[in-house]
Design a protein around this motif. Structure first.
Motif, PDB file in Angstrom:
ATOM      1  N   LYS A  37       0.828  -1.195   0.000  1.00 57.63           N
ATOM      2  CA  LYS A  37       0.000   0.000   0.000  1.00 57.63           C
ATOM      3  C   LYS A  37       0.863   1.246   0.000  1.00 57.63           C
ATOM      4  O   LYS A  37       1.871   1.310   0.692  1.00 57.63           O
ATOM      5  N   GLN A  38       0.445   2.230  -0.780  1.00 51.01           N
ATOM      6  CA  GLN A  38       1.091   3.525  -0.724  1.00 51.01           C
ATOM      7  C   GLN A  38       0.005   4.581  -0.685  1.00 51.01           C
ATOM      8  O   GLN A  38      -0.917   4.565  -1.494  1.00 51.01           O
ATOM      9  N   GLY A  39       0.099   5.454   0.273  1.00 49.99           N
ATOM     10  CA  GLY A  39      -0.865   6.535   0.383  1.00 49.99           C
ATOM     11  C   GLY A  39      -1.147   6.878   1.826  1.00 49.99           C
ATOM     12  O   GLY A  39      -0.617   6.272   2.753  1.00 49.99           O
ATOM     13  N   PHE A  40      -1.993   7.870   1.976  1.00 52.22           N
ATOM     14  CA  PHE A  40      -2.372   8.309   3.310  1.00 52.22           C
ATOM     15  C   PHE A  40      -3.368   7.331   3.909  1.00 52.22           C
ATOM     16  O   PHE A  40      -4.226   6.799   3.209  1.00 52.22           O
ATOM     17  N   THR A  41      -3.231   7.083   5.202  1.00 50.27           N
ATOM     18  CA  THR A  41      -4.154   6.221   5.931  1.00 50.27           C
ATOM     19  C   THR A  41      -4.753   7.033   7.069  1.00 50.27           C
ATOM     20  O   THR A  41      -4.127   7.968   7.575  1.00 50.27           O
ATOM     21  N   ILE A  42      -5.954   6.657   7.461  1.00 43.58           N
ATOM     22  CA  ILE A  42      -6.628   7.345   8.562  1.00 43.58           C
ATOM     23  C   ILE A  42      -7.070   6.304   9.577  1.00 43.58           C
ATOM     24  O   ILE A  42      -7.838   5.398   9.251  1.00 43.58           O
ATOM     25  N   ASP A  43      -6.551   6.428  10.778  1.00 44.35           N
ATOM     26  CA  ASP A  43      -6.975   5.578  11.889  1.00 44.35           C
ATOM     27  C   ASP A  43      -7.961   6.403  12.698  1.00 44.35           C
ATOM     28  O   ASP A  43      -7.580   7.371  13.353  1.00 44.35           O
ATOM     29  N   ASN A  44      -9.234   6.015  12.617  1.00 50.83           N
ATOM     30  CA  ASN A  44     -10.291   6.815  13.225  1.00 50.83           C
ATOM     31  C   ASN A  44     -11.031   5.995  14.282  1.00 50.83           C
ATOM     32  O   ASN A  44     -11.768   5.065  13.943  1.00 50.83           O
ATOM     33  N   PRO A  45     -10.880   6.353  15.562  1.00 47.78           N
ATOM     34  CA  PRO A  45     -11.577   5.606  16.618  1.00 47.78           C
ATOM     35  C   PRO A  45     -13.093   5.797  16.588  1.00 47.78           C
ATOM     36  O   PRO A  45     -13.821   5.045  17.226  1.00 47.78           O
ATOM     37  N   ASN A  46     -13.586   6.774  15.839  1.00 52.36           N
ATOM     38  CA  ASN A  46     -15.025   7.028  15.755  1.00 52.36           C
ATOM     39  C   ASN A  46     -15.719   6.166  14.713  1.00 52.36           C
ATOM     40  O   ASN A  46     -16.948   6.134  14.669  1.00 52.36           O
ATOM     41  N   ALA A  47     -14.955   5.486  13.874  1.00 50.07           N
ATOM     42  CA  ALA A  47     -15.540   4.656  12.825  1.00 50.07           C
ATOM     43  C   ALA A  47     -16.023   3.348  13.444  1.00 50.07           C
ATOM     44  O   ALA A  47     -15.232   2.567  13.962  1.00 50.07           O
ATOM     45  N   GLY A  48     -17.332   3.119  13.395  1.00 48.71           N
ATOM     46  CA  GLY A  48     -17.897   1.893  13.943  1.00 48.71           C
ATOM     47  C   GLY A  48     -17.580   0.692  13.084  1.00 48.71           C
ATOM     48  O   GLY A  48     -17.304  -0.395  13.571  1.00 48.71           O
ATOM     49  N   SER A  49     -17.593   0.883  11.774  1.00 39.03           N
ATOM     50  CA  SER A  49     -17.261  -0.186  10.836  1.00 39.03           C
ATOM     51  C   SER A  49     -16.751   0.466   9.561  1.00 39.03           C
ATOM     52  O   SER A  49     -16.973   1.650   9.308  1.00 39.03           O
ATOM     53  N   SER A  50     -16.056  -0.325   8.758  1.00 44.48           N
ATOM     54  CA  SER A  50     -15.578   0.188   7.479  1.00 44.48           C
ATOM     55  C   SER A  50     -15.756  -0.898   6.427  1.00 44.48           C
ATOM     56  O   SER A  50     -15.964  -2.068   6.744  1.00 44.48           O
ATOM     57  N   CYS A  51     -15.671  -0.489   5.173  1.00 44.69           N
ATOM     58  CA  CYS A  51     -15.841  -1.434   4.090  1.00 44.69           C
ATOM     59  C   CYS A  51     -14.516  -2.132   3.798  1.00 44.69           C
ATOM     60  O   CYS A  51     -13.484  -1.746   4.312  1.00 44.69           O
ATOM     61  N   ALA A  52     -14.567  -3.133   2.961  1.00 43.93           N
ATOM     62  CA  ALA A  52     -13.369  -3.900   2.631  1.00 43.93           C
ATOM     63  C   ALA A  52     -12.306  -3.056   1.951  1.00 43.93           C
ATOM     64  O   ALA A  52     -11.114  -3.280   2.121  1.00 43.93           O
ATOM     65  N   CYS A  53     -12.721  -2.058   1.180  1.00 38.36           N
ATOM     66  CA  CYS A  53     -11.746  -1.221   0.473  1.00 38.36           C
ATOM     67  C   CYS A  53     -11.054  -0.247   1.436  1.00 38.36           C
ATOM     68  O   CYS A  53     -10.005   0.287   1.113  1.00 38.36           O
ATOM     69  N   GLY A  54     -11.641  -0.006   2.588  1.00 37.47           N
ATOM     70  CA  GLY A  54     -11.047   0.891   3.571  1.00 37.47           C
ATOM     71  C   GLY A  54     -11.264   2.363   3.297  1.00 37.47           C
ATOM     72  O   GLY A  54     -10.738   3.206   3.998  1.00 37.47           O
ATOM     73  N   ASP A  55     -12.028   2.673   2.254  1.00 39.68           N
ATOM     74  CA  ASP A  55     -12.242   4.073   1.899  1.00 39.68           C
ATOM     75  C   ASP A  55     -13.490   4.679   2.504  1.00 39.68           C
ATOM     76  O   ASP A  55     -13.676   5.884   2.448  1.00 39.68           O
ATOM     77  N   SER A  56     -14.375   3.868   3.051  1.00 39.01           N
ATOM     78  CA  SER A  56     -15.583   4.429   3.655  1.00 39.01           C
ATOM     79  C   SER A  56     -15.820   3.780   5.012  1.00 39.01           C
ATOM     80  O   SER A  56     -15.276   2.723   5.328  1.00 39.01           O
ATOM     81  N   PHE A  57     -16.635   4.456   5.817  1.00 43.28           N
ATOM     82  CA  PHE A  57     -16.886   3.983   7.173  1.00 43.28           C
ATOM     83  C   PHE A  57     -18.260   4.433   7.616  1.00 43.28           C
ATOM     84  O   PHE A  57     -18.923   5.209   6.955  1.00 43.28           O
ATOM     85  N   SER A  58     -18.683   3.896   8.755  1.00 39.16           N
ATOM     86  CA  SER A  58     -19.956   4.342   9.342  1.00 39.16           C
ATOM     87  C   SER A  58     -19.761   4.553  10.832  1.00 39.16           C
ATOM     88  O   SER A  58     -18.782   4.152  11.411  1.00 39.16           O
TER      89      SER A  58
END
Length: 118
Positions: free
Chosen positions: A97-118
């Motif tokens: 992987k190359q790029g910016f990553t976001i570790d967000n403790p507020n994300a309850g779940s995320s999709c397999a691609c890692g680009d969206s969350f709820s």
């Protein structure tokens, strides 16, 4: 690393790692502009309901929260601040992987691609 809040704008709870700050500085140098900041926002979309947007922005919007990370300004709009409080922006440069990553403790779940969350 020293983080300071701008005097005219409220602060936000997003952290920028030293590696990410260095990458942002490098990208800004390539652009040849010193008037841009890294803006992170949360928008409706993606397969989990919300997506992150990271981009360079010269605008200052009403209600923006700004934190300076050793010369790298990170801006969050007022609607995104609650979704991003406590999040950490990093930069990965590996074979997988190359790029910016976001570790967000507020994300309850995320999709397999890692680009969206709820």
């Amino acid at each position: 690393m020293t983080t300071t809040s701008t005097e005219t704008k409220p602060a936000h709870g997003v952290a920028l790692t030293p590696v990410a700050a260095e990458k942002v500085s490098s990208l800004l140098a390539q652009e040849g502009r010193d008037d841009l900041r890294l803006r992170i926002a949360v928008q409706p979309g993606g397969c989990s309901g919300l997506i992150y947007q990271l981009y360079f922005d010269e605008r200052e919007l009403d209600g923006d929260a700004v934190v300076d990370f050793d010369g790298v300004g990170v801006v969050v709009d007022r609607m995104s601040v609650p979704y991003l409080d406590g999040a950490t922006i990093d930069f990965a440069d590996t074979i997988e992987k190359q790029g910016f990553t976001i570790d967000n403790p507020n994300a309850g779940s995320s999709c397999a691609c890692g680009d969206s969350f709820s």
